[in-house]
Enzyme design. Structure first.
Site, mmCIF file in Angstrom:
data_model
loop_
_atom_site.group_PDB
_atom_site.id
_atom_site.type_symbol
_atom_site.label_atom_id
_atom_site.label_comp_id
_atom_site.label_asym_id
_atom_site.label_seq_id
_atom_site.Cartn_x
_atom_site.Cartn_y
_atom_site.Cartn_z
ATOM 1 N N LYS A 148 -0.226 1.498 -1.277
ATOM 2 C CA LYS A 148 -0.331 1.972 0.107
ATOM 3 C C LYS A 148 -1.712 2.578 0.385
ATOM 4 O O LYS A 148 -2.439 2.935 -0.558
ATOM 5 C CB LYS A 148 0.793 2.966 0.387
ATOM 6 C CG LYS A 148 2.174 2.301 0.347
ATOM 7 C CD LYS A 148 3.274 3.233 0.822
ATOM 8 C CE LYS A 148 4.615 2.519 0.811
ATOM 9 N NZ LYS A 148 5.708 3.371 1.332
ATOM 10 N N TYR B 12 7.571 -4.697 7.642
ATOM 11 C CA TYR B 12 8.615 -3.665 7.600
ATOM 12 C C TYR B 12 9.673 -3.864 8.683
ATOM 13 O O TYR B 12 10.335 -2.908 9.052
ATOM 14 C CB TYR B 12 7.979 -2.279 7.741
ATOM 15 C CG TYR B 12 7.444 -1.706 6.433
ATOM 16 C CD1 TYR B 12 8.293 -1.388 5.373
ATOM 17 C CD2 TYR B 12 6.093 -1.446 6.260
ATOM 18 C CE1 TYR B 12 7.819 -0.847 4.183
ATOM 19 C CE2 TYR B 12 5.607 -0.901 5.071
ATOM 20 C CZ TYR B 12 6.485 -0.605 4.040
ATOM 21 O OH TYR B 12 6.019 -0.062 2.867
ATOM 22 N N PHE C 142 11.549 6.836 11.519
ATOM 23 C CA PHE C 142 10.217 6.905 10.900
ATOM 24 C C PHE C 142 9.384 5.642 11.103
ATOM 25 O O PHE C 142 8.241 5.570 10.663
ATOM 26 C CB PHE C 142 10.344 7.218 9.403
ATOM 27 C CG PHE C 142 11.117 6.189 8.606
ATOM 28 C CD1 PHE C 142 10.497 5.036 8.149
ATOM 29 C CD2 PHE C 142 12.464 6.378 8.314
ATOM 30 C CE1 PHE C 142 11.197 4.084 7.419
ATOM 31 C CE2 PHE C 142 13.175 5.430 7.569
ATOM 32 C CZ PHE C 142 12.536 4.282 7.128
ATOM 33 N N THR D 36 12.174 6.934 -3.606
ATOM 34 C CA THR D 36 11.363 6.897 -2.380
ATOM 35 C C THR D 36 10.607 8.211 -2.181
ATOM 36 O O THR D 36 9.436 8.206 -1.786
ATOM 37 C CB THR D 36 12.278 6.609 -1.166
ATOM 38 O OG1 THR D 36 12.996 5.399 -1.403
ATOM 39 C CG2 THR D 36 11.465 6.474 0.114
ATOM 40 N N ASN E 178 4.026 7.575 -0.407
ATOM 41 C CA ASN E 178 4.616 7.588 -1.750
ATOM 42 C C ASN E 178 3.951 6.596 -2.699
ATOM 43 O O ASN E 178 4.499 6.263 -3.743
ATOM 44 C CB ASN E 178 6.135 7.383 -1.677
ATOM 45 C CG ASN E 178 6.512 6.118 -0.933
ATOM 46 O OD1 ASN E 178 5.651 5.320 -0.587
ATOM 47 N ND2 ASN E 178 7.795 5.918 -0.695
ATOM 48 N N HIS F 205 4.830 0.310 -2.503
ATOM 49 C CA HIS F 205 6.039 -0.386 -2.055
ATOM 50 C C HIS F 205 6.414 -1.371 -3.154
ATOM 51 O O HIS F 205 5.529 -1.939 -3.804
ATOM 52 C CB HIS F 205 5.766 -1.160 -0.756
ATOM 53 C CG HIS F 205 6.807 -2.194 -0.462
ATOM 54 N ND1 HIS F 205 7.918 -1.926 0.299
ATOM 55 C CD2 HIS F 205 6.916 -3.492 -0.866
ATOM 56 C CE1 HIS F 205 8.673 -3.021 0.352
ATOM 57 N NE2 HIS F 205 8.086 -3.982 -0.336
ATOM 58 N N GLU G 298 8.339 -11.484 0.555
ATOM 59 C CA GLU G 298 7.166 -10.593 0.568
ATOM 60 C C GLU G 298 5.992 -11.212 -0.189
ATOM 61 O O GLU G 298 4.837 -11.008 0.187
ATOM 62 C CB GLU G 298 7.554 -9.230 -0.012
ATOM 63 C CG GLU G 298 8.513 -8.499 0.926
ATOM 64 C CD GLU G 298 9.003 -7.166 0.377
ATOM 65 O OE1 GLU G 298 9.806 -6.514 1.062
ATOM 66 O OE2 GLU G 298 8.590 -6.766 -0.730
#
Ligand code: IDP
Ligand code: MG
Length: 145
Positions: free
Chosen positions: A10, A50, A58, A92, A113, A116, A127
């Protein structure tokens, strides 16, 4: 069974130069890298990636965050790869992630975090396709994702 999964570094972890740490953790734990690239997601691409979270409280923040900087997409391969990678990234919420997991080490908050990882074999296939074409995955000959 030999499987592939998709890990994404991320934006904050990429900016904080944690990509090398994450790659080393993967390689030291039997995850073979079969595809790797860095890319800046547009909000539209982040939304597509997503989309299952669309409508959640969120979601808009997540889309905004994921399109603020560069991410690294890494396709990895090993036996039981999807479940093993989920276990290896940890919970998570990095505060709840087990010792030695990627999120425990590079995660900051629930949103930031660190990484992914695909949550099922079917989503892994989608993905991986989202980020990579066949010629970018050196062992695509084994698995037609
Ligand atoms: P996962 O990444 O462990 O599979 P998901 O529930 O699929 O977790 O959520 C996707 C991502 O959305 C999480 O990694 C996290 O960055 C973000 N997220 C999930 N729940 C929350 C939340 O309650 N607040 C803020 N961000 C969240
Ligand atoms: Mg998820």
């Amino acid at each position: 069974m030999l499987e592939q999964s998709l890990l994404m570094v991320k934006p904050h972890a990429f900016t904080a130069k944690k990509t090398g740490t994450i790659i080393s953790m993967l390689e030291d734990n039997d995850f073979q890298i079969v595809g790797i690239k860095s890319i800046k997601l547009t909000p539209e691409l982040a939304r597509r990636f997503y989309f299952v979270h669309q409508g959640k409280e969120f979601f808009e923040r997540l889309i905004n965050y994921m399109s603020t900087g560069t991410v690294a997409a890494i396709c990895v391969e090993k036996d039981n790869c999807v479940a093993d990678l989920r276990k290896f990234i940890g919970a998570t919420d990095p505060a709840k992630a087990a010792e030695g997991t990627i999120r425990k080490i590079v995660g900051v908050t629930v949103e930031q975090n660190g990484v992914h990882a695909s949550d099922s074999v079917d989503n892994a296939r989608k993905e991986i396709r989202f980020f990579f074409s066949d010629i970018e995955l050196y062992s695509y000959r084994y698995l037609q994702y």
